[in-house]
Design a protein around this motif. Structure first.
Motif, PDB file in Angstrom:
ATOM      1  N   LEU A   1      48.394  26.263  91.850  1.00 17.04           N
ATOM      2  CA  LEU A   1      48.809  26.146  93.233  1.00 17.04           C
ATOM      3  C   LEU A   1      49.419  27.437  93.768  1.00 17.04           C
ATOM      4  N   LEU A   2      50.241  28.114  92.955  1.00 16.18           N
ATOM      5  CA  LEU A   2      51.080  29.194  93.474  1.00 16.18           C
ATOM      6  C   LEU A   2      50.826  30.586  92.892  1.00 16.18           C
ATOM      7  N   MET A   3      50.068  30.690  91.819  1.00 16.42           N
ATOM      8  CA  MET A   3      49.815  32.004  91.243  1.00 16.42           C
ATOM      9  C   MET A   3      48.903  32.802  92.161  1.00 16.42           C
ATOM     10  N   ALA A   4      49.332  33.990  92.556  1.00 17.66           N
ATOM     11  CA  ALA A   4      48.535  34.832  93.452  1.00 17.66           C
ATOM     12  C   ALA A   4      47.253  35.294  92.755  1.00 17.66           C
ATOM     13  N   GLY A   5      46.270  35.633  93.554  1.00 12.60           N
ATOM     14  CA  GLY A   5      44.998  36.122  93.015  1.00 12.60           C
ATOM     15  C   GLY A   5      43.918  35.065  92.957  1.00 12.60           C
ATOM     16  N   ARG A   6      44.243  33.818  93.275  1.00 13.07           N
ATOM     17  CA  ARG A   6      43.249  32.755  93.291  1.00 13.07           C
ATOM     18  C   ARG A   6      42.634  32.603  94.672  1.00 13.07           C
ATOM     19  N   ALA A   7      41.438  32.065  94.724  1.00 14.35           N
ATOM     20  CA  ALA A   7      40.749  31.878  95.999  1.00 14.35           C
ATOM     21  C   ALA A   7      41.570  31.011  96.932  1.00 14.35           C
ATOM     22  N   ASN A   8      41.838  31.521  98.133  1.00 18.10           N
ATOM     23  CA  ASN A   8      42.615  30.813  99.156  1.00 18.10           C
ATOM     24  C   ASN A   8      44.040  30.500  98.711  1.00 18.10           C
ATOM     25  N   GLY A   9      44.532  31.222  97.705  1.00 19.68           N
ATOM     26  CA  GLY A   9      45.874  30.980  97.192  1.00 19.68           C
ATOM     27  C   GLY A   9      46.911  31.895  97.815  1.00 19.68           C
ATOM     28  N   MET A  10      48.062  31.954  97.183  1.00 15.50           N
ATOM     29  CA  MET A  10      49.158  32.792  97.644  1.00 15.50           C
ATOM     30  C   MET A  10      48.789  34.272  97.551  1.00 15.50           C
ATOM     31  N   LEU A  11      49.367  35.078  98.437  1.00 17.56           N
ATOM     32  CA  LEU A  11      49.214  36.520  98.350  1.00 17.56           C
ATOM     33  C   LEU A  11      50.278  37.080  97.404  1.00 17.56           C
ATOM     34  N   TYR A  12      50.039  38.281  96.883  1.00 24.14           N
ATOM     35  CA  TYR A  12      51.011  38.914  96.003  1.00 24.14           C
ATOM     36  C   TYR A  12      52.254  39.330  96.782  1.00 24.14           C
ATOM     37  N   GLY A  13      53.418  39.246  96.109  1.00 22.89           N
ATOM     38  CA  GLY A  13      54.682  39.630  96.716  1.00 22.89           C
ATOM     39  C   GLY A  13      54.989  41.098  96.478  1.00 22.89           C
ATOM     40  N   PRO A  14      56.070  41.617  97.088  1.00 26.82           N
ATOM     41  CA  PRO A  14      56.395  43.048  97.022  1.00 26.82           C
ATOM     42  C   PRO A  14      56.775  43.563  95.640  1.00 26.82           C
ATOM     43  N   ARG A  15      57.061  42.676  94.690  1.00 27.56           N
ATOM     44  CA  ARG A  15      57.414  43.111  93.342  1.00 27.56           C
ATOM     45  C   ARG A  15      56.191  43.212  92.422  1.00 27.56           C
ATOM     46  N   SER A  16      55.029  42.937  92.965  1.00 28.52           N
ATOM     47  CA  SER A  16      53.789  42.994  92.185  1.00 28.52           C
ATOM     48  C   SER A  16      53.049  44.312  92.430  1.00 28.52           C
ATOM     49  N   PRO A  17      52.422  44.892  91.392  1.00 30.81           N
ATOM     50  CA  PRO A  17      51.607  46.095  91.578  1.00 30.81           C
ATOM     51  C   PRO A  17      50.416  45.862  92.510  1.00 30.81           C
ATOM     52  N   GLN A  18      50.061  44.577  92.704  1.00 30.42           N
ATOM     53  CA  GLN A  18      48.926  44.225  93.567  1.00 30.42           C
ATOM     54  C   GLN A  18      49.333  43.979  95.008  1.00 30.42           C
ATOM     55  N   TYR A  19      50.583  44.252  95.325  1.00 28.23           N
ATOM     56  CA  TYR A  19      51.100  43.993  96.675  1.00 28.23           C
ATOM     57  C   TYR A  19      50.296  44.737  97.725  1.00 28.23           C
TER      58      TYR A  19
END
Length: 219
Positions: A198-216
């Protein structure tokens, strides 16, 4: 004969195309999310629509990890619970009704996560025992009260469950699985799988990465 073969091939191709169009996901509109770009999230105790009384606490304990791993600062759950208690808010329903501006004032978070547990627990269906956890989530901007994102996810113990050989084997396996799942609270483990989906970023139509992630801001 050739005309009939061509007609069948055309019908098959049309059916496959229609199936592909039906199963293709519509891309989520992240315009509000990308404009707000929250850095901190307050996780509210989930609403419980399932018959299991432990669903709220079981799901709540699993929600912080995927958000933190996705690059967000999450208000400590214990701190939030004590703050709500001191303000006379004991139930998830009462907490969900607190105005966003008030939550922002108290916790200073950019956004709040509202979760509802739709299914939680183990059921026995004669020749199978299955533990299912389903949850819906909504991320609300506490500064503007706008919905930034919403989604749903489910996980089941049946995904990796192997049945015994024959009807008797399946019956015995179902009983053993149900007893084991009940004693070990398998719902807790499945809730972890659901929360990550539900909440892990990087999934289709899921959450976006937050500012503490290298993928931000790369998603």
């Amino acid at each position: 004969m050739m005309r009939t073969f061509k007609l069948l091939a055309l019908l098959l191709a049309t059916a496959m195309l229609a199936t592909g169009c039906a199963t293709q996901r519509t891309p989520y509109d992240y315009a509000e999310f990308k404009q707000a770009r929250p850095a901190s999230i307050l996780v509210l105790p989930p609403l419980n629509s399932s018959p299991e009384v432990g669903a709220t606490s079981g799901m709540l304990s699993q929600l912080t990890y995927p958000l933190a791993e996705s690059g967000y600062y999450v208000i400590p759950v214990a701190l939030a619970a004590e703050t709500f208690k001191q303000n006379g808010l004991a139930s998830a329903g009462d907490i969900h009704n607190v105005p966003p501006a008030r939550l922002r004032e108290i916790f200073g978070a950019d956004a709040a996560l509202y979760v509802e547990v739709k299914a939680y627990g183990t059921s026995y269906q004669v020749i199978s025992s299955n533990t299912v956890v389903t949850a819906e989530a909504k991320l609300l901007d506490l500064r503007s009260a706008k919905v930034l994102w919403q989604g749903t996810a489910t996980a089941s113990s049946a995904e990796n469950q192997q049945q015994g050989n024959g009807l008797i084997g399946m019956l015995v396996s179902a009983v053993i699985n149900q007893i084991s799942d009940t004693l070990s609270d398998a719902s807790f483990k499945i809730a972890g799988m659901t929360s990550q989906r539900l909440l892990m970023a990087g999934r289709a139509n899921g959450m976006l990465y937050g500012p503490r992630s290298p993928q931000y801001q790369k998603d």
